[in-house]
Write a protein that holds these residues in place. Structure first.
Motif, short mmCIF file in Angstrom:
data_model
loop_
_atom_site.label_atom_id
_atom_site.label_comp_id
_atom_site.label_asym_id
_atom_site.label_seq_id
_atom_site.Cartn_x
_atom_site.Cartn_y
_atom_site.Cartn_z
N MET A 162 40.31 17.49 40.30
CA MET A 162 40.59 18.55 39.14
C MET A 162 41.49 19.00 38.66
O MET A 162 41.91 19.61 40.26
CB MET A 162 39.06 19.89 39.08
CG MET A 162 38.48 20.53 38.37
SD MET A 162 38.25 19.73 36.56
CE MET A 162 36.81 19.38 37.19
N SER A 163 42.15 19.60 37.85
CA SER A 163 43.04 19.80 37.89
C SER A 163 43.09 21.33 37.70
O SER A 163 41.71 21.89 37.39
CB SER A 163 43.68 19.84 36.19
OG SER A 163 42.92 20.23 35.62
N ALA A 164 43.81 22.40 37.90
CA ALA A 164 43.47 23.78 38.48
C ALA A 164 43.67 24.69 36.78
O ALA A 164 44.31 24.02 35.58
CB ALA A 164 45.33 24.43 39.21
N SER A 165 42.23 24.92 36.80
CA SER A 165 42.46 25.89 35.66
C SER A 165 43.06 27.03 35.40
O SER A 165 44.33 27.38 36.41
CB SER A 165 41.02 26.66 35.97
OG SER A 165 40.64 27.89 36.48
N THR A 166 43.29 28.00 34.49
CA THR A 166 44.33 29.00 34.47
C THR A 166 43.70 30.25 33.68
O THR A 166 42.08 30.07 34.08
CB THR A 166 45.32 28.84 33.30
OG1 THR A 166 43.56 28.41 31.45
CG2 THR A 166 45.54 27.05 33.12
N ALA B 127 40.24 34.81 44.02
CA ALA B 127 39.69 33.41 43.06
C ALA B 127 40.25 32.22 44.18
O ALA B 127 41.00 31.80 44.01
CB ALA B 127 39.96 33.73 41.90
N VAL B 128 39.36 31.29 43.55
CA VAL B 128 39.71 29.82 43.56
C VAL B 128 39.68 29.56 42.61
O VAL B 128 38.57 29.42 41.77
CB VAL B 128 38.43 28.90 44.97
CG1 VAL B 128 38.86 27.86 44.78
CG2 VAL B 128 38.39 28.99 45.86
N THR B 129 40.91 28.85 41.99
CA THR B 129 40.99 28.51 40.48
C THR B 129 41.17 27.20 40.16
O THR B 129 40.80 26.82 38.81
CB THR B 129 42.55 29.05 39.72
OG1 THR B 129 43.64 28.39 40.96
CG2 THR B 129 41.82 30.12 39.72
N GLY B 130 41.16 26.03 41.33
CA GLY B 130 41.39 24.41 41.43
C GLY B 130 41.64 23.26 42.25
O GLY B 130 41.72 24.62 43.11
N ILE B 131 41.52 22.66 42.27
CA ILE B 131 41.51 21.62 42.31
C ILE B 131 41.91 20.21 42.83
O ILE B 131 41.49 19.99 41.34
CB ILE B 131 39.93 21.63 43.73
CG1 ILE B 131 39.37 22.47 44.18
CG2 ILE B 131 40.09 20.16 44.76
CD1 ILE B 131 38.15 22.03 44.71
N ASN B 132 42.98 19.52 42.88
CA ASN B 132 43.63 18.51 42.78
C ASN B 132 44.21 17.72 43.48
O ASN B 132 44.36 18.11 44.83
CB ASN B 132 45.06 18.44 41.65
CG ASN B 132 45.42 18.93 41.70
OD1 ASN B 132 46.13 20.52 41.88
ND2 ASN B 132 46.49 18.15 42.05
N PHE C 236 34.53 27.46 43.97
CA PHE C 236 35.16 26.44 42.42
C PHE C 236 34.49 24.60 43.10
O PHE C 236 34.90 24.45 43.52
CB PHE C 236 36.69 25.93 42.48
CG PHE C 236 36.94 25.25 41.33
CD1 PHE C 236 37.93 25.93 40.13
CD2 PHE C 236 37.06 23.75 41.17
CE1 PHE C 236 37.66 25.20 39.31
CE2 PHE C 236 38.01 23.15 40.23
CZ PHE C 236 37.74 24.02 39.23
N THR C 237 33.96 24.69 42.11
CA THR C 237 32.83 23.77 42.17
C THR C 237 33.44 22.14 41.24
O THR C 237 34.12 22.56 40.45
CB THR C 237 31.73 23.84 41.82
OG1 THR C 237 30.52 24.64 42.20
CG2 THR C 237 30.49 22.12 41.91
N VAL C 238 33.81 20.78 41.96
CA VAL C 238 34.23 19.47 41.45
C VAL C 238 33.29 19.15 40.40
O VAL C 238 32.04 19.07 41.12
CB VAL C 238 34.62 18.94 42.15
CG1 VAL C 238 35.49 17.60 42.15
CG2 VAL C 238 36.03 19.20 43.07
N LYS C 239 33.16 18.88 39.49
CA LYS C 239 32.72 18.63 38.67
C LYS C 239 32.55 17.21 37.84
O LYS C 239 33.71 16.52 37.81
CB LYS C 239 32.62 19.61 36.58
CG LYS C 239 32.40 20.81 36.56
CD LYS C 239 32.79 21.74 35.54
CE LYS C 239 32.46 22.95 35.62
NZ LYS C 239 32.42 23.62 34.64
#
Length: 656
Positions: free
Chosen positions: A21-25, A566-571, A653-656
């Protein structure tokens, strides 16, 4: 509260190249600025020859000394105290002193005092305060009538010749009297019981103001808050009707002259007993009240290494006691004094048990230093003095334990570690509430745990969440705000709760007990019977625990900054430089903290690792790369809810 250092994530080598998952903004700009939080910090007190960079007394540290000889007589009919005192003042400062300042706290009860007019606790009853009959200066073998000026709760004594620096010594002899307030006096009062009355005597003599290297004379008007006093030996004698019993700070010097043989035998038994022994029973109190008095009796006490004394007198006391077991095989005496109506199996019958248990627990930080510790059941002001505390005769159950432990905890802060509690309340109430938390956990297998204070922590909920409204309040003062400038609305939540929580977070989430506990014990030992400032404490903990805590002092103590990580993304990343799973973070507030990071994998397993504060130092929106061998399902910051995070919805942050 307890602390469990989380295990670190296992290091593995393989990694999936699939993007998870790309990092969210972030929708709105973040107020977090790493350059601001981690910038160099100039502490309020500079390093000098008096206070060094390790937070210890410097090579030229000095402190003046005050010894008192007091004679106090109570007229129970007019409810007046008549006193004679001789103050021996030693000027260890590098300055010669042309004048001395004393505190006249009883003057706060005058109708036109600053305290009566400005205090949020409005009163409708008043006294005339101290009536000073005479003041004499004894210096270099001569006696001089003193030139004095009384202004509100201060008295200035102009000296006939300057008191020499670096060891100059003189004596002041003062004759005085004052009307003792009723229960409206609060910390000093005449309290009715069902059969008689209790004289609760605190601030009963003019006391020397502190002269130190920080502010010179500490002679601000007393408005009813706290104290800042010098150390010395206090020898005092209290004259009361012969059917009265007196409990007070320090050691009773003349027990054979004031106690019956039966009371002496019971007292000797109590000194050897881990169980409560009655020295004076309800029947004894009833007989003393019925007997009346045929004259007076002098009760002689002495206390060393103390900044103050207080006492209580009544014919209507039940007295019980037990031995306190201290480190290195030493002992003290736990004692309780209360009227018969306060007795009960869930009431004051257990007071001495609470005194003993609390002091034995607190002594792990630094051994209790005095021969006795007295809990008085009276008006209920909830106020601490060296060797004696004033609590409420109607207290019971958990409230009685908590108030007993809290007031006795003040033995360590500020009775042993003599900080200026009038300016720095968190070094008094905050430090004390901190050690209270663990005392409640320890007493009788946690009978009254967790410690709660009804004014800021109602039962239920997570204590770290109860600080969130204060941190979000733009008008809330910082912990560094002078104590007397903190409105009653904020007094408990700031000085007590935030002050205590700051140390709990420092111990359990930032340093860990293995580093915090030795450093904190060393701080107490180093500054015992001395006058540390907040800057001394900050420097000491950094040096002794081995951590640059600039960011923590700035965010939690010097400011009232919020926390919202906050956790904002996983990649996934796979480059020539680095390969692994990248996790992105952001802060929606100005403060950040080290935190546990829980990695939940798709196969149902999980691992915890520590996200150190260094992650936040170089980037406003940092990321880390981990060499993981299996795909992530989710990542959670602070999974056990140990941090006062304002918005926990963005902690996972949960991977979708």
């Amino acid at each position: 509260m307890s602390f469990n250092w989380p295990k670190t994530v296992a290091s593995v080598v393989a990694v999936s190249s699939t993007i998870l998952m790309s990092a969210s903004t972030i929708a709105a700009p973040s107020p977090y600025d790493a350059r601001e939080l981690f910038a160099p910090l100039s502490l309020p007190t500079s390093v000098s020859a008096y206070r060094n960079g390790a937070g210890k007394p410097g090579e030229l540290y000095w402190q003046n000394k005050v010894d008192y000889n007091l004679q106090a007589r109570i007229d129970i009919d007019t409810q007046q105290l008549h006193g004679e005192e001789v103050i021996t003042y030693t000027n260890n400062s590098p300055d010669q002193l042309e004048q001395l300042w004393l505190q006249l706290d009883q003057n706060m009860y005058q109708k036109d005092s600053r305290a009566s007019i400005a205090s949020e606790w409005h009163r409708s009853q008043f006294t005339d305060g101290y009536q000073i009959a005479s003041v004499e200066v004894l210096y270099r073998g001569k006696t001089y009538p003193a030139e004095i000026l009384i202004d509100d709760t201060r008295m200035r004594v102009s000296l006939p010749q300057p008191l020499a620096a670096k060891g100059g010594k003189l004596q002041l002899k003062i004759s005085y009297s004052y009307q003792i307030p009723g229960t409206w006096g609060g910390r000093t009062a005449v309290t009715p019981t069902q059969n008689s009355k209790i004289f609760e005597m605190a601030q009963f003599y003019p006391r020397m103001a502190v002269y130190d290297d920080q502010h010179g004379w500490h002679n601000n008007p007393y408005v009813g808050s706290e104290f800042y006093l010098e150390y010395g030996t206090i020898d005092y004698t209290v004259t009361v009707p012969d059917n009265y019993y007196v409990v007070g700070s320090g050691e009773l010097i003349n027990p054979k002259a004031v106690l019956s043989k039966t009371e002496q035998q019971r007292l000797a038994k109590a000194k050897e007993s881990d169980k409560t022994v009655y020295i004076r029973t309800a029947a004894d109190a009833q007989a003393a009240v019925a007997k009346g008095s045929n004259g007076t009796r002098d009760w002689h006490f002495r206390m060393e290494h103390t900044r103050d004394v207080a006492f209580a007198a009544s014919p209507d006391f039940i007295i019980d006691a037990a031995r306190i077991n201290l480190p290195d095989g030493k002992h003290s005496l736990a004692m309780s004094a209360y009227p018969p109506e306060a007795a009960g199996s869930n009431k004051w019958d257990r007071s001495t048990e609470y005194v003993k248990g609390s002091i034995e627990h607190f002594s792990q930080w630094y051994p209790y230093p005095w021969p006795a510790a007295v809990n008085l059941g009276g008006h209920g002001a909830g106020m601490e003095y060296p060797g004696i505390v004033f609590d409420g005769m109607n207290d019971k159950d958990d409230k009685l334990f908590w108030i007993t432990a809290h007031e006795l905890g003040h033995t360590w802060f500020p009775m042993i570690v003599g900080s200026d509690e009038r300016r720095h309340a968190f070094m008094d109430e905050g430090f004390n509430t901190f050690i209270d938390v663990y005392a409640s956990d320890a007493f009788n297998n946690g009978e009254f745990a967790p410690k709660r204070d009804g004014e800021y922590a109602p039962k239920g909920g997570n204590p770290v969440d109860e600080i969130l409204p204060l941190l979000a309040d733009a008008e809330a003062p910082s912990l560094m705000q002078p104590a007397e400038a903190v409105a009653e609305k904020y007094r408990h939540s700031v000085s007590y709760f935030k002050g205590a929580l700051g140390l709990i977070l420092l111990r359990e989430q930032i340093l860990g007990p293995d580093r915090f506990d030795p450093a904190f014990k060393a701080y107490i030992k180093t500054w015992a019977y001395k006058h540390p400032t907040p800057s001394d404490f900050f420097r000491f903990m950094e040096s002794a625990a081995g951590e640059d805590l600039t960011w923590w002092w700035r965010g939690w103590y010097l400011n009232n900054w919020q926390l919202d990580m906050a956790v904002t993304g996983i990649n996934a990343v796979d480059t020539k430089r680095i390969k692994g799973t990248e996790i992105h973070f952001a802060s929606q507030q100005k403060l950040v903290m080290p935190a546990t990071l829980r990695l939940q994998f798709k196969d149902g397993t999980s691992e915890d690792m520590r996200l150190p504060i260094e992650v936040w130092m170089n980037h406003n929106a940092p990321s880390i790369v981990l060499p993981l061998t299996k795909p992530l399902q989710s990542v959670t910051l602070d999974p056990e809810h140990k941090l006062p995070d304002a918005n926990r919805a963005n902690n996972t942050f949960t991977v979708k």
